[in-house]
Design a protein around this motif. Sequence first.
Motif, PDB file in Angstrom:
ATOM      1  N   ARG A 168       0.591  -1.256  -0.283  1.00 62.13           N
ATOM      2  CA  ARG A 168       0.021  -0.744  -0.012  1.00 62.13           C
ATOM      3  C   ARG A 168       0.632   1.123  -0.310  1.00 62.13           C
ATOM      4  O   ARG A 168       1.936   1.237   0.467  1.00 62.13           O
ATOM      5  CB  ARG A 168      -0.871  -0.457   0.893  1.00 62.13           C
ATOM      6  CG  ARG A 168      -2.010  -1.414   1.426  1.00 62.13           C
ATOM      7  CD  ARG A 168      -2.528  -0.834   2.894  1.00 62.13           C
ATOM      8  NE  ARG A 168      -3.478  -2.239   2.030  1.00 62.13           N
ATOM      9  CZ  ARG A 168      -4.526  -2.505   1.743  1.00 62.13           C
ATOM     10  NH1 ARG A 168      -5.426  -0.769   0.687  1.00 62.13           N
ATOM     11  NH2 ARG A 168      -5.698  -3.306   1.553  1.00 62.13           N
ATOM     12  N   LYS A 169       0.714   2.070  -0.615  1.00 59.40           N
ATOM     13  CA  LYS A 169       0.365   3.403  -0.246  1.00 59.40           C
ATOM     14  C   LYS A 169      -0.118   4.720  -0.056  1.00 59.40           C
ATOM     15  O   LYS A 169      -0.980   4.196  -0.753  1.00 59.40           O
ATOM     16  CB  LYS A 169       1.515   4.054  -2.288  1.00 59.40           C
ATOM     17  CG  LYS A 169       1.449   5.292  -2.498  1.00 59.40           C
ATOM     18  CD  LYS A 169       3.337   5.019  -1.586  1.00 59.40           C
ATOM     19  CE  LYS A 169       4.338   6.405  -2.261  1.00 59.40           C
ATOM     20  NZ  LYS A 169       5.669   6.840  -1.764  1.00 59.40           N
ATOM     21  N   PHE A 170      -0.067   5.422   0.822  1.00 66.85           N
ATOM     22  CA  PHE A 170      -1.031   6.256   1.347  1.00 66.85           C
ATOM     23  C   PHE A 170      -2.365   5.633   1.810  1.00 66.85           C
ATOM     24  O   PHE A 170      -3.207   5.598   1.979  1.00 66.85           O
ATOM     25  CB  PHE A 170      -1.432   7.197  -0.319  1.00 66.85           C
ATOM     26  CG  PHE A 170       0.273   7.899  -0.230  1.00 66.85           C
ATOM     27  CD1 PHE A 170       0.404   8.671   0.504  1.00 66.85           C
ATOM     28  CD2 PHE A 170       0.639   8.574  -1.126  1.00 66.85           C
ATOM     29  CE1 PHE A 170       1.911   9.344   0.798  1.00 66.85           C
ATOM     30  CE2 PHE A 170       1.599   9.722  -1.344  1.00 66.85           C
ATOM     31  CZ  PHE A 170       2.613   9.779  -0.366  1.00 66.85           C
ATOM     32  N   GLY A 171      -2.068   4.503   1.789  1.00 66.95           N
ATOM     33  CA  GLY A 171      -3.251   3.144   2.661  1.00 66.95           C
ATOM     34  C   GLY A 171      -3.792   2.806   1.371  1.00 66.95           C
ATOM     35  O   GLY A 171      -5.071   1.586   1.434  1.00 66.95           O
ATOM     36  N   ILE A 172      -3.836   2.814  -0.204  1.00 63.38           N
ATOM     37  CA  ILE A 172      -4.243   2.537  -1.119  1.00 63.38           C
ATOM     38  C   ILE A 172      -3.130   1.215  -1.918  1.00 63.38           C
ATOM     39  O   ILE A 172      -2.452   1.573  -1.599  1.00 63.38           O
ATOM     40  CB  ILE A 172      -4.652   3.123  -1.933  1.00 63.38           C
ATOM     41  CG1 ILE A 172      -4.821   4.328  -1.283  1.00 63.38           C
ATOM     42  CG2 ILE A 172      -4.769   2.899  -2.979  1.00 63.38           C
ATOM     43  CD1 ILE A 172      -5.343   5.832  -3.255  1.00 63.38           C
ATOM     44  N   LYS A 173      -4.150   0.426  -2.080  1.00 59.29           N
ATOM     45  CA  LYS A 173      -3.619  -1.044  -2.379  1.00 59.29           C
ATOM     46  C   LYS A 173      -2.781  -0.476  -3.701  1.00 59.29           C
ATOM     47  O   LYS A 173      -3.676   0.013  -4.815  1.00 59.29           O
ATOM     48  CB  LYS A 173      -4.543  -2.538  -2.320  1.00 59.29           C
ATOM     49  CG  LYS A 173      -3.741  -3.526  -2.845  1.00 59.29           C
ATOM     50  CD  LYS A 173      -4.486  -5.004  -3.221  1.00 59.29           C
ATOM     51  CE  LYS A 173      -5.464  -4.769  -2.868  1.00 59.29           C
ATOM     52  NZ  LYS A 173      -6.248  -5.643  -3.114  1.00 59.29           N
TER      53      LYS A 173
END
Length: 186
Positions: A168-173
């Motif tokens: 994840r990056k910034f909570g986005i998968k």
Amino acid sequence: MNAWIYMLLGALLTLALVWLRTHRAGFVAQRPQDYEDEGPAFDVRKHLNGPLLCEGVIYGPMGRVSSRFTADFHAVWDGNSGVMTEKFLYDDGSVQNREWRLELTGDGTIRARADDVVGTGMGRQSGPTVLLRYDIRLPKESGGHVLNTVDWMYLTPNGTIMNRSQFRKFGIKVAELVATMRPKET
């Protein structure tokens, strides 16, 4: 004015539902305690030891396979300290090497370090599972981004390990990995 309030409330409700799904009901919401009374027990010193063969796929953010790989692992333990070397061969011909330095404590906690891991990964073995969380820095060719990783390994009755990881990056998968690991035939 009422339309704007309804839109704002709708957006907030949507965000709240997405957060709940991601953090309380999804893959990352699993906890080692969920598996502690199941068996057979996953002992990293036993099951991640010696030469291992790994085969897997990586899915991109839209759920399509973006890469396939095979890998040779070799793990050696001295008490509760271990080193696992990994050599990945990807379907595009590229090769990636990693060396994990692992420490296991008496309560099942795992500390993991590697050159492309930012800080120290932390995990736990519990029942037939191992959880490892860490931040990994992608190679410069792949943008050099740092991704939050949740890595679950599940021991199957025949000794094969199923590995599922989400990045994840910034909570986005942004990616997911599914792989098998098993002792390599000599």
